[in-house]
Design a protein around this motif. Structure first.
Motif, PDB file in Angstrom:
ATOM      1  N   GLY A 219       4.018  45.639 -58.077  1.00 13.26           N
ATOM      2  CA  GLY A 219       3.997  47.046 -58.461  1.00 13.26           C
ATOM      3  C   GLY A 219       2.633  47.496 -58.955  1.00 13.26           C
ATOM      4  N   ASN A 220       2.448  48.808 -59.046  1.00 13.23           N
ATOM      5  CA  ASN A 220       1.166  49.350 -59.508  1.00 13.23           C
ATOM      6  C   ASN A 220       0.831  48.887 -60.917  1.00 13.23           C
ATOM      7  OD1 ASN A 220       0.778  50.704 -57.107  1.00 13.23           O
ATOM      8  ND2 ASN A 220       1.621  52.644 -57.843  1.00 13.23           N
ATOM      9  N   ASN A 221       1.846  48.660 -61.734  1.00 10.96           N
ATOM     10  CA  ASN A 221       1.641  48.134 -63.082  1.00 10.96           C
ATOM     11  C   ASN A 221       2.082  46.679 -63.189  1.00 10.96           C
ATOM     12  OD1 ASN A 221       0.683  50.628 -64.187  1.00 10.96           O
ATOM     13  ND2 ASN A 221       2.807  51.371 -64.249  1.00 10.96           N
ATOM     14  N   GLY A 222       2.137  46.004 -62.052  1.00  7.38           N
ATOM     15  CA  GLY A 222       2.567  44.620 -62.034  1.00  7.38           C
ATOM     16  C   GLY A 222       1.470  43.671 -62.464  1.00  7.38           C
ATOM     17  N   LEU A 223       1.832  42.402 -62.522  1.00 10.17           N
ATOM     18  CA  LEU A 223       0.908  41.376 -63.000  1.00 10.17           C
ATOM     19  C   LEU A 223      -0.324  41.253 -62.117  1.00 10.17           C
ATOM     20  CD1 LEU A 223       0.365  39.062 -65.013  1.00 10.17           C
ATOM     21  CD2 LEU A 223       1.643  37.549 -63.483  1.00 10.17           C
ATOM     22  N   ILE A 224      -0.150  41.373 -60.794  1.00 10.90           N
ATOM     23  CA  ILE A 224      -1.283  41.202 -59.880  1.00 10.90           C
ATOM     24  C   ILE A 224      -2.313  42.307 -60.068  1.00 10.90           C
ATOM     25  CG2 ILE A 224      -1.954  41.200 -57.439  1.00 10.90           C
ATOM     26  CD1 ILE A 224       0.672  39.825 -56.807  1.00 10.90           C
ATOM     27  N   ASN A 225      -1.873  43.559 -60.089  1.00 11.32           N
ATOM     28  CA  ASN A 225      -2.809  44.674 -60.275  1.00 11.32           C
ATOM     29  C   ASN A 225      -3.425  44.660 -61.664  1.00 11.32           C
ATOM     30  OD1 ASN A 225      -3.136  46.397 -57.911  1.00 11.32           O
ATOM     31  ND2 ASN A 225      -0.940  46.716 -58.019  1.00 11.32           N
TER      32      ASN A 225
ATOM     33  N   VAL B  98     -10.905  45.618 -59.249  1.00 11.03           N
ATOM     34  CA  VAL B  98     -10.507  46.937 -58.741  1.00 11.03           C
ATOM     35  C   VAL B  98     -10.543  47.938 -59.889  1.00 11.03           C
ATOM     36  CG1 VAL B  98      -9.058  45.964 -56.918  1.00 11.03           C
ATOM     37  CG2 VAL B  98      -8.055  46.456 -59.151  1.00 11.03           C
ATOM     38  N   ASP B  99     -10.799  49.203 -59.519  1.00  7.64           N
ATOM     39  CA  ASP B  99     -10.812  50.267 -60.514  1.00  7.64           C
ATOM     40  C   ASP B  99      -9.460  50.961 -60.620  1.00  7.64           C
ATOM     41  OD1 ASP B  99     -13.521  49.820 -61.069  1.00  7.64           O
ATOM     42  OD2 ASP B  99     -14.129  51.110 -59.392  1.00  7.64           O
ATOM     43  N   GLU B 100      -8.698  50.924 -59.553  1.00  8.49           N
ATOM     44  CA  GLU B 100      -7.375  51.528 -59.548  1.00  8.49           C
ATOM     45  C   GLU B 100      -6.406  50.576 -58.847  1.00  8.49           C
ATOM     46  OE1 GLU B 100      -7.995  54.276 -55.549  1.00  8.49           O
ATOM     47  OE2 GLU B 100      -7.975  55.216 -57.533  1.00  8.49           O
ATOM     48  N   PRO B 101      -5.122  50.698 -59.147  1.00  8.67           N
ATOM     49  CA  PRO B 101      -4.153  49.742 -58.577  1.00  8.67           C
ATOM     50  C   PRO B 101      -4.144  49.759 -57.054  1.00  8.67           C
ATOM     51  CG  PRO B 101      -3.166  51.004 -60.374  1.00  8.67           C
ATOM     52  CD  PRO B 101      -4.490  51.650 -60.084  1.00  8.67           C
ATOM     53  N   ILE B 102      -3.996  48.571 -56.470  1.00  5.27           N
ATOM     54  CA  ILE B 102      -3.859  48.435 -55.021  1.00  5.27           C
ATOM     55  C   ILE B 102      -2.385  48.599 -54.671  1.00  5.27           C
ATOM     56  CG2 ILE B 102      -4.173  46.906 -53.036  1.00  5.27           C
ATOM     57  CD1 ILE B 102      -6.339  45.478 -54.587  1.00  5.27           C
ATOM     58  N   LYS B 103      -2.110  49.427 -53.691  1.00  4.51           N
ATOM     59  CA  LYS B 103      -0.726  49.655 -53.287  1.00  4.51           C
ATOM     60  C   LYS B 103      -0.240  48.462 -52.471  1.00  4.51           C
ATOM     61  CE  LYS B 103       2.389  52.973 -51.087  1.00  4.51           C
ATOM     62  NZ  LYS B 103       3.326  52.923 -52.218  1.00  4.51           N
ATOM     63  N   LEU B 104       0.620  47.663 -53.065  1.00  5.29           N
ATOM     64  CA  LEU B 104       1.192  46.502 -52.406  1.00  5.29           C
ATOM     65  C   LEU B 104       2.690  46.651 -52.176  1.00  5.29           C
ATOM     66  CD1 LEU B 104      -0.669  43.664 -54.350  1.00  5.29           C
ATOM     67  CD2 LEU B 104      -1.146  44.450 -52.030  1.00  5.29           C
ATOM     68  N   LEU B 105       3.338  47.340 -53.101  1.00  6.16           N
ATOM     69  CA  LEU B 105       4.771  47.561 -52.948  1.00  6.16           C
ATOM     70  C   LEU B 105       5.008  48.633 -51.884  1.00  6.16           C
ATOM     71  CD1 LEU B 105       7.324  46.399 -54.293  1.00  6.16           C
ATOM     72  CD2 LEU B 105       7.318  48.366 -55.822  1.00  6.16           C
ATOM     73  N   PHE B 106       6.050  48.451 -51.076  1.00  5.34           N
ATOM     74  CA  PHE B 106       6.389  49.342 -49.963  1.00  5.34           C
ATOM     75  C   PHE B 106       5.301  49.349 -48.886  1.00  5.34           C
ATOM     76  CE2 PHE B 106       8.299  51.571 -53.760  1.00  5.34           C
ATOM     77  CZ  PHE B 106       9.531  50.952 -53.623  1.00  5.34           C
TER      78      PHE B 106
END
Length: 291
Positions: free
Chosen positions: A131-137, A146-154
């Motif tokens: 998720g955008n606030n998940g552990l990976i991001n 990264v400066d902003e979350p990477i979209k990985l979900l969906f």
């Protein structure tokens, strides 16, 4: 004296295998045959499934670009997961085979541990991590990557990551079985004759474990192509693969014949690919053990 009935020698294997054969026929072949028959039924949105038969369901799948995209997406996903499983699973297994006890047993349990957990639970865990606030991001942001979350979900990337984690143990088990037949003295002989470790791996180790890699690739590809839980949870409702498309036809639109035709086409594609790869594996086995 009790009389005994002699059975032909050739019939003994069939008699011993008959319980398992009956179970296989009843739980697999019969449902598949009924699904194939259902795929030829006509569907009416007002009346439901009709008794008339037609090729319309298959023609709709073959002629509609929407289904072409779904099948291509599924094939691309299965190929990506298979490639990632080979890329990470083969070195992982080689390192594992060179470990000493008790570390080897411990890490083998860690690698095979995902098989002991429900695929839904594993996928929900990956949904939280991706998720955008998940552990990976959060980790990427904390290290300034990264400066902003990477979209990985969906996304297909997230689905490929989750499926690779789910299916990589099958690659490890297949390569592990091939490594157990590898004589370490052959590798040592190559090193003693002046070959580099890379050359020994390419000319000695890889040809002998290649049948295991191909066997693992067949298993991983087939399971990835027919996966449902991970694409449904990580990919969401819009990012459809063949399994989720068939599910929607059965339970959302209630068009069972169309859903059955999609499922049968997926089965046929899987069987054709598996049989083709199986012939390649058998040919490779003959080259390794006869040459």
């Amino acid at each position: 004296m009790a009389s005994t009935v002699d059975t032909p020698a050739g019939a003994t294997p069939w008699l011993l295998a008959s319980p398992a054969l009956l179970l296989f026929v009843g739980l697999l072949l019969v449902p598949l045959a009924l699904t194939a028959m259902l795929s030829f039924n006509t569907f009416d949105s007002a009346k439901g499934v009709l008794e008339t038969h037609t090729w319309k369901n298959y023609l709709e799948v073959f002629s509609d670009g929407y289904y072409h995209e779904i099948f291509l997406r599924t094939a691309g996903l299965a190929l990506a997961v298979t490639a990632l499983s080979i890329l990470f699973g083969v070195p992982e297994t080689i390192i594992l085979a060179r470990m000493k006890s008790p570390w080897r047993s411990l890490f083998l349990v860690v690698i095979l541990g995902p098989l002991l957990i429900s695929v839904v639970v594993r996928t929900l865990g990956w949904a939280i991590l991706l998720g955008n606030n998940g552990l990976i991001n959060n980790a990427l942001a904390a290290f300034g990557i990264v400066d902003e979350p990477i979209k990985l979900l969906f996304t297909m990337t997230g689905v490929a990551i989750a499926l690779t984690h789910v299916l990589i143990p099958f690659m490890v088990v297949s390569v592990w079985a091939a490594l157990q037949k590898l004589d370490p003295q052959v590798e040592n002989a190559g090193l003693s004759l002046g070959a580099s470790p890379l050359t020994v791996f390419r000319r000695v180790i890889l040809p002998q474990i290649l049948p295991g890699i191909l066997s693992g690739a067949i298993i991983v590809f087939a399971l990835a192509a027919s996966a449902f839980a991970s694409p449904a949870i990580i990919g969401g409702r819009r990012l459809k693969v063949v399994a989720t498309a068939a599910y929607d036809e059965f339970l959302s639109t209630l068009n069972w014949p169309l859903g059955a035709s999609i499922a049968i086409l997926l089965l046929i594609a899987n069987v054709v690919i598996i049989l083709g790869c199986n012939r390649l594996v058998e040919r490779r086995f003959r080259q390794v053990f006869e040459g």
